[in-house]
Design a protein around this motif. Structure first.
Motif, PDB file in Angstrom:
ATOM      1  N   SER A 145       7.111  -1.318  -3.653  1.00 36.46           N
ATOM      2  CA  SER A 145       7.508  -2.277  -2.619  1.00 36.46           C
ATOM      3  C   SER A 145       6.921  -1.917  -1.260  1.00 36.46           C
ATOM      4  O   SER A 145       6.870  -0.738  -0.893  1.00 36.46           O
ATOM      5  CB  SER A 145       9.039  -2.325  -2.493  1.00 36.46           C
ATOM      6  OG  SER A 145       9.632  -2.672  -3.719  1.00 36.46           O
ATOM      7  N   ALA A 146       6.504  -2.942  -0.530  1.00 40.67           N
ATOM      8  CA  ALA A 146       6.096  -2.734   0.861  1.00 40.67           C
ATOM      9  C   ALA A 146       7.328  -2.344   1.666  1.00 40.67           C
ATOM     10  O   ALA A 146       8.407  -2.921   1.486  1.00 40.67           O
ATOM     11  CB  ALA A 146       5.466  -3.998   1.421  1.00 40.67           C
ATOM     12  N   ARG A 148       9.325  -2.110   5.097  1.00 41.21           N
ATOM     13  CA  ARG A 148       9.446  -2.617   6.465  1.00 41.21           C
ATOM     14  C   ARG A 148      10.229  -1.617   7.304  1.00 41.21           C
ATOM     15  O   ARG A 148      11.233  -1.057   6.858  1.00 41.21           O
ATOM     16  CB  ARG A 148      10.137  -3.974   6.471  1.00 41.21           C
ATOM     17  CG  ARG A 148       9.373  -5.042   5.692  1.00 41.21           C
ATOM     18  CD  ARG A 148      10.101  -6.373   5.739  1.00 41.21           C
ATOM     19  NE  ARG A 148       9.396  -7.391   4.974  1.00 41.21           N
ATOM     20  CZ  ARG A 148       8.375  -8.100   5.415  1.00 41.21           C
ATOM     21  NH1 ARG A 148       7.937  -7.901   6.661  1.00 41.21           N
ATOM     22  NH2 ARG A 148       7.795  -9.001   4.656  1.00 41.21           N
ATOM     23  N   SER A 164       9.081   4.296  12.445  1.00 43.38           N
ATOM     24  CA  SER A 164       7.753   3.751  12.705  1.00 43.38           C
ATOM     25  C   SER A 164       6.737   4.868  12.909  1.00 43.38           C
ATOM     26  O   SER A 164       5.620   4.829  12.367  1.00 43.38           O
ATOM     27  CB  SER A 164       7.784   2.839  13.924  1.00 43.38           C
ATOM     28  OG  SER A 164       6.503   2.315  14.190  1.00 43.38           O
ATOM     29  N   ARG A 171       0.486   6.910   7.010  1.00 43.03           N
ATOM     30  CA  ARG A 171      -0.710   6.073   6.834  1.00 43.03           C
ATOM     31  C   ARG A 171      -1.964   6.815   7.270  1.00 43.03           C
ATOM     32  O   ARG A 171      -3.000   6.752   6.606  1.00 43.03           O
ATOM     33  CB  ARG A 171      -0.558   4.762   7.623  1.00 43.03           C
ATOM     34  CG  ARG A 171       0.498   3.815   7.074  1.00 43.03           C
ATOM     35  CD  ARG A 171       0.360   2.425   7.689  1.00 43.03           C
ATOM     36  NE  ARG A 171       0.492   2.425   9.136  1.00 43.03           N
ATOM     37  CZ  ARG A 171       1.638   2.331   9.793  1.00 43.03           C
ATOM     38  NH1 ARG A 171       2.784   2.230   9.126  1.00 43.03           N
ATOM     39  NH2 ARG A 171       1.676   2.311  11.111  1.00 43.03           N
ATOM     40  N   ASP A 177      -0.184   3.236   2.224  1.00 41.02           N
ATOM     41  CA  ASP A 177      -1.219   2.270   2.584  1.00 41.02           C
ATOM     42  C   ASP A 177      -0.772   1.412   3.765  1.00 41.02           C
ATOM     43  O   ASP A 177       0.253   1.687   4.398  1.00 41.02           O
ATOM     44  CB  ASP A 177      -1.601   1.406   1.373  1.00 41.02           C
ATOM     45  CG  ASP A 177      -0.468   0.509   0.884  1.00 41.02           C
ATOM     46  OD1 ASP A 177       0.547   0.333   1.623  1.00 41.02           O
ATOM     47  OD2 ASP A 177      -0.574  -0.034  -0.229  1.00 41.02           O
ATOM     48  N   SER A 178      -1.520   0.377   4.055  1.00 40.77           N
ATOM     49  CA  SER A 178      -1.242  -0.445   5.239  1.00 40.77           C
ATOM     50  C   SER A 178       0.098  -1.173   5.144  1.00 40.77           C
ATOM     51  O   SER A 178       0.647  -1.597   6.152  1.00 40.77           O
ATOM     52  CB  SER A 178      -2.371  -1.467   5.441  1.00 40.77           C
ATOM     53  OG  SER A 178      -2.479  -2.310   4.300  1.00 40.77           O
ATOM     54  N   GLN A 179       0.620  -1.338   3.923  1.00 38.87           N
ATOM     55  CA  GLN A 179       1.932  -1.956   3.734  1.00 38.87           C
ATOM     56  C   GLN A 179       3.031  -0.915   3.560  1.00 38.87           C
ATOM     57  O   GLN A 179       4.153  -1.253   3.212  1.00 38.87           O
ATOM     58  CB  GLN A 179       1.897  -2.875   2.514  1.00 38.87           C
ATOM     59  CG  GLN A 179       0.996  -4.100   2.678  1.00 38.87           C
ATOM     60  CD  GLN A 179       1.068  -4.996   1.470  1.00 38.87           C
ATOM     61  OE1 GLN A 179       0.858  -4.573   0.337  1.00 38.87           O
ATOM     62  NE2 GLN A 179       1.403  -6.252   1.707  1.00 38.87           N
ATOM     63  N   ASN A 180       2.694   0.325   3.799  1.00 36.76           N
ATOM     64  CA  ASN A 180       3.626   1.446   3.659  1.00 36.76           C
ATOM     65  C   ASN A 180       4.049   1.692   2.214  1.00 36.76           C
ATOM     66  O   ASN A 180       5.101   2.298   1.962  1.00 36.76           O
ATOM     67  CB  ASN A 180       4.873   1.246   4.543  1.00 36.76           C
ATOM     68  CG  ASN A 180       4.526   1.209   6.005  1.00 36.76           C
ATOM     69  OD1 ASN A 180       3.667   1.953   6.471  1.00 36.76           O
ATOM     70  ND2 ASN A 180       5.168   0.318   6.747  1.00 36.76           N
ATOM     71  N   LYS A 181       3.217   1.251   1.260  1.00 35.58           N
ATOM     72  CA  LYS A 181       3.444   1.638  -0.130  1.00 35.58           C
ATOM     73  C   LYS A 181       2.891   3.053  -0.304  1.00 35.58           C
ATOM     74  O   LYS A 181       1.777   3.351   0.135  1.00 35.58           O
ATOM     75  CB  LYS A 181       2.741   0.687  -1.089  1.00 35.58           C
ATOM     76  CG  LYS A 181       3.315  -0.722  -1.109  1.00 35.58           C
ATOM     77  CD  LYS A 181       2.553  -1.593  -2.112  1.00 35.58           C
ATOM     78  CE  LYS A 181       3.080  -3.012  -2.118  1.00 35.58           C
ATOM     79  NZ  LYS A 181       2.317  -3.868  -3.074  1.00 35.58           N
TER      80      LYS A 181
END
Length: 340
Positions: A145-146, A148, A164, A171, A177-181
């Protein structure tokens, strides 16, 4: 340290000398940054540098074009497994500053561990902090899951700004990755390096039937509610309950995560301290992150709530020998993610 110096040092570490990228016979635009000359076999190298080298990065650099006879070597703080395969498969090379040098050309084949040179201050600082471990665990518990920022912040009880910053660090280091997976295996083993907490040897084990101790020790035996907090069985007994290939003794000592240091002290006072591991009837440890004692599952065999497979796996990862062999052979049943 600049990439060329790092590569020179890495080559020197394995006993190879190298020189500057050019001589009187070479034009300045030859594209040669360094020359290795093992046993009189001259191998010119072109050096490219990236912080994180992914497979896509490697393929782009390989398409960049080099003069005939010049071998590409990519220097990076981290070179992913996909990038390594792409580079070596295309007669190129890499220096992963975490400690691996590999070069393949028509004249030279190298694959050797070298001294780690990468600066990992951001990542180490993040994972050494309670907040960093909280966030890493949150990612590993839902690896597909990405993530948030605000959702993770609510889940782990941390400020959104803190979460954050930690995710940005992950990252940068290629741990997400860019979606924080998460890059599951990489993040798992990084967390395993910091997976420690105080433990207590108990002279007696708590009883599932003696309700008088349930509240004082916060056992949390009745776990019908998702928010229930309590003791979580871990290590070999829990791994066996999840189907891992673990050999158990008839007198296997149960090991538990408990909610906090207060419970550690109270359990020692009520159940007594064992003087040695051989005399212990139970071993308890403070949960490294709150999720451990919140994300429990019911056990059909032991009766005790089990720690989530992720936390059981992190415990097994502490064993350099048998523990890691078990992990290599263990894929949890459907419904649980293997992230190691």
């Amino acid at each position: 340290m600049d990439p060329k110096t790092a590569l020179v040092d890495a080559l020197a570490y394995i006993g190879l000398t190298s020189g500057g990228g050019g001589d009187a016979a070479e034009p300045e635009d030859s594209g040669i940054d360094l020359v290795v000359d093992p046993d009189g076999v001259r191998v010119p190298l072109a050096i490219k540098a990236r912080s994180l080298v992914t497979e896509d990065d490697a393929n782009r650099l390989l398409r960049g074009g080099l003069k005939d006879g010049v071998t590409l070597v990519v220097v990076g703080d981290r070179v992913t497994e996909g990038a390594r395969r792409a580079l070596i498969g295309s007669d190129a090379g890499y220096l992963d500053l975490r400690g691996r040098l590999a070069i393949r050309s028509s004249r030279l084949i190298l694959n050797a561990p070298v001294e780690a040179l990468t600066r990992r201050a951001d990542r180490v600082a993040a994972l050494r902090s309670p907040a960093g471990l909280d966030v890493a665990v949150a990612l590993l518990l839902r690896p597909a899951s990405a993530a948030r920022v605000r959702e993770v912040a609510r889940e782990v009880g941390r400020a959104a700004s803190t979460v954050s910053e930690i995710l940005a660090s992950f990252r940068r280091e290629g741990l997400a990755d860019s979606q924080n997976k998460p890059d599951c295996s990489e993040l798992f083993w990084q967390v395993a390096e910091h997976w420690s907490s105080p433990s207590v040897l108990l002279a007696a084990a708590p009883s599932l039937t003696d309700r008088s101790l349930w509240a004082p020790l916060r056992l949390g035996i009745e776990i019908g509610e998702p928010s229930s907090i309590g003791w979580a069985l871990t290590d070999s007994l829990a791994a066996a309950a999840y189907g891992a290939p673990v050999a158990l003794r008839a007198d296997q000592v149960p090991e538990f995560f408990v909610p906090d240091a207060t419970v550690l002290r109270r359990a020692a006072a009520l159940l007594g301290n064992a003087t040695a591991t051989s005399a212990a009837k139970a071993i308890i440890r403070e949960a490294p992150v709150p999720a451990v004692v919140k994300s429990r599952t019911a056990a059909e065999t032991s009766g005790w709530p089990l720690a989530h497979p992720l936390f059981v796996a992190l415990d097994l990862a502490q064993g350099e020998g048998r523990g890691r062999e078990i992990l290599n052979a263990w894929t949890p049943e459907s419904g649980w993610d293997r992230v190691w």
